[in-house]
Design a protein around this motif. Sequence first.
Motif, PDB file in Angstrom:
ATOM      1  N   ALA A 174       0.624  -1.122   0.217  1.00 33.16           N
ATOM      2  CA  ALA A 174      -0.033   0.368  -0.039  1.00 33.16           C
ATOM      3  C   ALA A 174       0.437   1.030   0.399  1.00 33.16           C
ATOM      4  N   TYR A 175       1.865   1.234   0.611  1.00 32.91           N
ATOM      5  CA  TYR A 175       2.977   2.381   1.093  1.00 32.91           C
ATOM      6  C   TYR A 175       3.543   2.347  -0.169  1.00 32.91           C
ATOM      7  N   GLN A 176       3.622   1.490  -1.051  1.00 32.92           N
ATOM      8  CA  GLN A 176       4.856   1.709  -2.214  1.00 32.92           C
ATOM      9  C   GLN A 176       3.699   2.110  -3.170  1.00 32.92           C
ATOM     10  N   ARG A 177       2.662   1.937  -3.366  1.00 31.95           N
ATOM     11  CA  ARG A 177       1.502   2.579  -4.238  1.00 31.95           C
ATOM     12  C   ARG A 177       1.691   3.590  -4.328  1.00 31.95           C
ATOM     13  N   CYS A 178       1.223   4.413  -2.833  1.00 30.84           N
ATOM     14  CA  CYS A 178       1.160   6.098  -2.402  1.00 30.84           C
ATOM     15  C   CYS A 178       3.005   6.250  -3.359  1.00 30.84           C
ATOM     16  N   ARG A 179       4.065   6.197  -2.687  1.00 35.40           N
ATOM     17  CA  ARG A 179       4.938   6.486  -3.398  1.00 35.40           C
ATOM     18  C   ARG A 179       5.677   6.469  -4.518  1.00 35.40           C
ATOM     19  N   ALA A 180       5.358   5.635  -5.379  1.00 28.11           N
ATOM     20  CA  ALA A 180       4.154   5.526  -6.875  1.00 28.11           C
ATOM     21  C   ALA A 180       4.318   6.713  -7.022  1.00 28.11           C
ATOM     22  N   LEU A 181       2.558   7.252  -7.059  1.00 26.51           N
ATOM     23  CA  LEU A 181       1.656   8.000  -6.892  1.00 26.51           C
ATOM     24  C   LEU A 181       2.904   9.427  -6.806  1.00 26.51           C
ATOM     25  N   ASN A 182       3.147   9.826  -5.609  1.00 23.54           N
ATOM     26  CA  ASN A 182       3.805  10.975  -5.536  1.00 23.54           C
ATOM     27  C   ASN A 182       5.096  11.553  -6.459  1.00 23.54           C
ATOM     28  N   ALA A 183       6.053   9.813  -6.811  1.00 22.09           N
ATOM     29  CA  ALA A 183       6.952  10.018  -7.780  1.00 22.09           C
ATOM     30  C   ALA A 183       6.535  10.466  -9.733  1.00 22.09           C
ATOM     31  N   GLU A 184       5.333   9.897  -9.352  1.00 23.79           N
ATOM     32  CA  GLU A 184       4.850  10.359 -10.711  1.00 23.79           C
ATOM     33  C   GLU A 184       3.732  11.752 -11.093  1.00 23.79           C
ATOM     34  N   HIS A 185       3.262  11.964 -10.233  1.00 22.09           N
ATOM     35  CA  HIS A 185       2.822  13.268  -9.873  1.00 22.09           C
ATOM     36  C   HIS A 185       3.285  14.674  -9.063  1.00 22.09           C
ATOM     37  N   GLY A 186       3.779  14.571  -8.396  1.00 22.83           N
ATOM     38  CA  GLY A 186       4.171  15.344  -7.562  1.00 22.83           C
ATOM     39  C   GLY A 186       5.717  15.258  -7.165  1.00 22.83           C
ATOM     40  N   ARG A 187       6.563  15.798  -8.648  1.00 25.69           N
ATOM     41  CA  ARG A 187       7.760  16.070  -8.890  1.00 25.69           C
ATOM     42  C   ARG A 187       8.424  16.967  -8.125  1.00 25.69           C
ATOM     43  N   THR A 188       8.019  17.952  -7.285  1.00 29.76           N
ATOM     44  CA  THR A 188       8.777  18.969  -6.328  1.00 29.76           C
ATOM     45  C   THR A 188       8.753  17.854  -4.732  1.00 29.76           C
ATOM     46  N   TYR A 189       7.608  18.087  -4.548  1.00 28.79           N
ATOM     47  CA  TYR A 189       7.212  16.638  -3.544  1.00 28.79           C
ATOM     48  C   TYR A 189       7.851  16.068  -3.110  1.00 28.79           C
ATOM     49  N   TYR A 190       7.797  15.207  -4.354  1.00 25.20           N
ATOM     50  CA  TYR A 190       8.445  13.640  -4.027  1.00 25.20           C
ATOM     51  C   TYR A 190      10.706  14.335  -4.322  1.00 25.20           C
ATOM     52  N   LEU A 191      11.205  14.927  -4.971  1.00 23.77           N
ATOM     53  CA  LEU A 191      12.285  15.777  -3.591  1.00 23.77           C
ATOM     54  C   LEU A 191      12.647  16.340  -3.773  1.00 23.77           C
ATOM     55  N   ALA A 192      11.686  16.856  -2.089  1.00 23.69           N
ATOM     56  CA  ALA A 192      11.909  17.448  -1.225  1.00 23.69           C
ATOM     57  C   ALA A 192      11.249  16.109  -0.257  1.00 23.69           C
ATOM     58  N   THR A 193      10.877  15.627  -0.622  1.00 27.72           N
ATOM     59  CA  THR A 193      10.777  14.258   0.878  1.00 27.72           C
ATOM     60  C   THR A 193      12.328  13.232   0.630  1.00 27.72           C
ATOM     61  N   ARG A 194      12.744  13.473  -0.126  1.00 26.49           N
ATOM     62  CA  ARG A 194      13.663  12.263  -0.316  1.00 26.49           C
ATOM     63  C   ARG A 194      14.819  13.102   0.565  1.00 26.49           C
ATOM     64  N   LEU A 195      14.358  14.070   0.906  1.00 30.10           N
ATOM     65  CA  LEU A 195      15.895  14.779   2.053  1.00 30.10           C
ATOM     66  C   LEU A 195      15.231  14.350   3.521  1.00 30.10           C
ATOM     67  N   LEU A 196      13.987  14.022   3.535  1.00 27.75           N
ATOM     68  CA  LEU A 196      13.804  13.426   5.210  1.00 27.75           C
ATOM     69  C   LEU A 196      14.412  11.972   5.878  1.00 27.75           C
ATOM     70  N   PRO A 197      13.930  12.232   6.717  1.00 26.81           N
ATOM     71  CA  PRO A 197      15.121  10.773   7.117  1.00 26.81           C
ATOM     72  C   PRO A 197      13.861   9.621   7.136  1.00 26.81           C
ATOM     73  N   ARG A 198      14.971   8.830   6.429  1.00 24.34           N
ATOM     74  CA  ARG A 198      14.265   6.966   5.405  1.00 24.34           C
ATOM     75  C   ARG A 198      12.201   6.937   6.561  1.00 24.34           C
ATOM     76  N   GLU A 199      12.638   7.187   7.938  1.00 26.05           N
ATOM     77  CA  GLU A 199      11.220   6.485   8.280  1.00 26.05           C
ATOM     78  C   GLU A 199      10.429   7.001   8.560  1.00 26.05           C
ATOM     79  N   ARG A 200      10.273   9.012   7.836  1.00 25.15           N
ATOM     80  CA  ARG A 200       9.329   9.718   7.644  1.00 25.15           C
ATOM     81  C   ARG A 200       8.708   9.751   6.400  1.00 25.15           C
ATOM     82  N   ARG A 201       9.593   9.237   5.385  1.00 25.09           N
ATOM     83  CA  ARG A 201       9.134   9.393   3.868  1.00 25.09           C
ATOM     84  C   ARG A 201       7.764   8.375   3.797  1.00 25.09           C
ATOM     85  N   PRO A 202       7.434   7.397   4.128  1.00 28.41           N
ATOM     86  CA  PRO A 202       6.509   6.518   3.998  1.00 28.41           C
ATOM     87  C   PRO A 202       5.285   7.745   4.329  1.00 28.41           C
ATOM     88  N   ALA A 203       5.135   7.646   4.719  1.00 29.30           N
ATOM     89  CA  ALA A 203       3.616   8.868   5.339  1.00 29.30           C
ATOM     90  C   ALA A 203       3.573  10.179   4.781  1.00 29.30           C
TER      91      ALA A 203
END
Length: 307
Positions: free
Chosen positions: A20-49
């Motif tokens: 389920a979380y992988q599905r949401c990650r794919a949506l973020n990567a596909e449609h929210g490039r700016t948000y997704y890039l910024a999310t990569r700067l978070l600690p790993r444990e906070r990214r899935p949320a």
Amino acid sequence: MSVDRELDAAAITDPALRLAYQRCRALNAEHGRTYYLATRLLPRERRPAIHALYGFARWADDVVDEVHDGRTPAERAAQLSTVEEKLAAGLAEGRSDDPVVAAVVDTARRYDIAPSLFEDFMTSMRMDLTVSSYATYADLARYVHGSAAVIGLQVLPVLGTSVPRAEAEPAAAALGVAFQLTNFLRDVGEDLDRGRVYLPTEELASFDVDRELLLWARRTGRTDPRIKRALAFQVERTRSVYRDAAPGIPMLSPASRPCVATAYRLYGRILDLVERADYDVLSRRVTVSNGRRLAIALPALARAVLA
């Protein structure tokens, strides 16, 4: 894989929930490039949320925004009701068979995100089914509260704060609004294609601009001094909302500040590009180049590592 490391760090072990979380990650990567890039700067444990919150918001938004896919307004309304019912049931039961809802329900439970924030979001999504314009900024603000301010409030507990959460909430809400107002300026033409105008009509009228003039500019690819002046006013107001949001960044936990500061700068950059394009946002869509994204993100990555 990076996604597996993120899920492991977040202690998400259930196989169905990981998917389920992988599905949401794919949506973020596909449609929210700016948000997704910024999310990569978070600690790993906070990214899935963050991916889960984005994925759900994107799913609901697509239901109301895809107006040229052959569905009738009644069909879109019914589909949105289904999304709303699945979310309500999931929040009540603590689980869902729908992958996107399952991830966002798990995130809400882990971070104690109030159900009312999701209810307010769905209220604004429902407005998109019937409301095509807003007379005043106050009218628009009621829509933006649910479509944007509550997103900032949902994300805040995931990011963490160095002050009491309530102290950081106004700035978090303001940042969500600033991002949304920036989207409205960038997407004026695309919103017109959907039959919507998110710029307050009374403010446009003060510059002798109406929907017909915007449609003419969209159709012909030409611009008009009145539209430029109206958009310049909107840009300056949006910058003032960014200024309201800026004090909230130091209130975040140190590990989250590089992520939010990067999103702040990348989205703020869109306003600069609107100006540089001489406010011609009706015949094209301004975007931050990949090179500029990296130029902003790489120093933030170093700060994230140090944090």
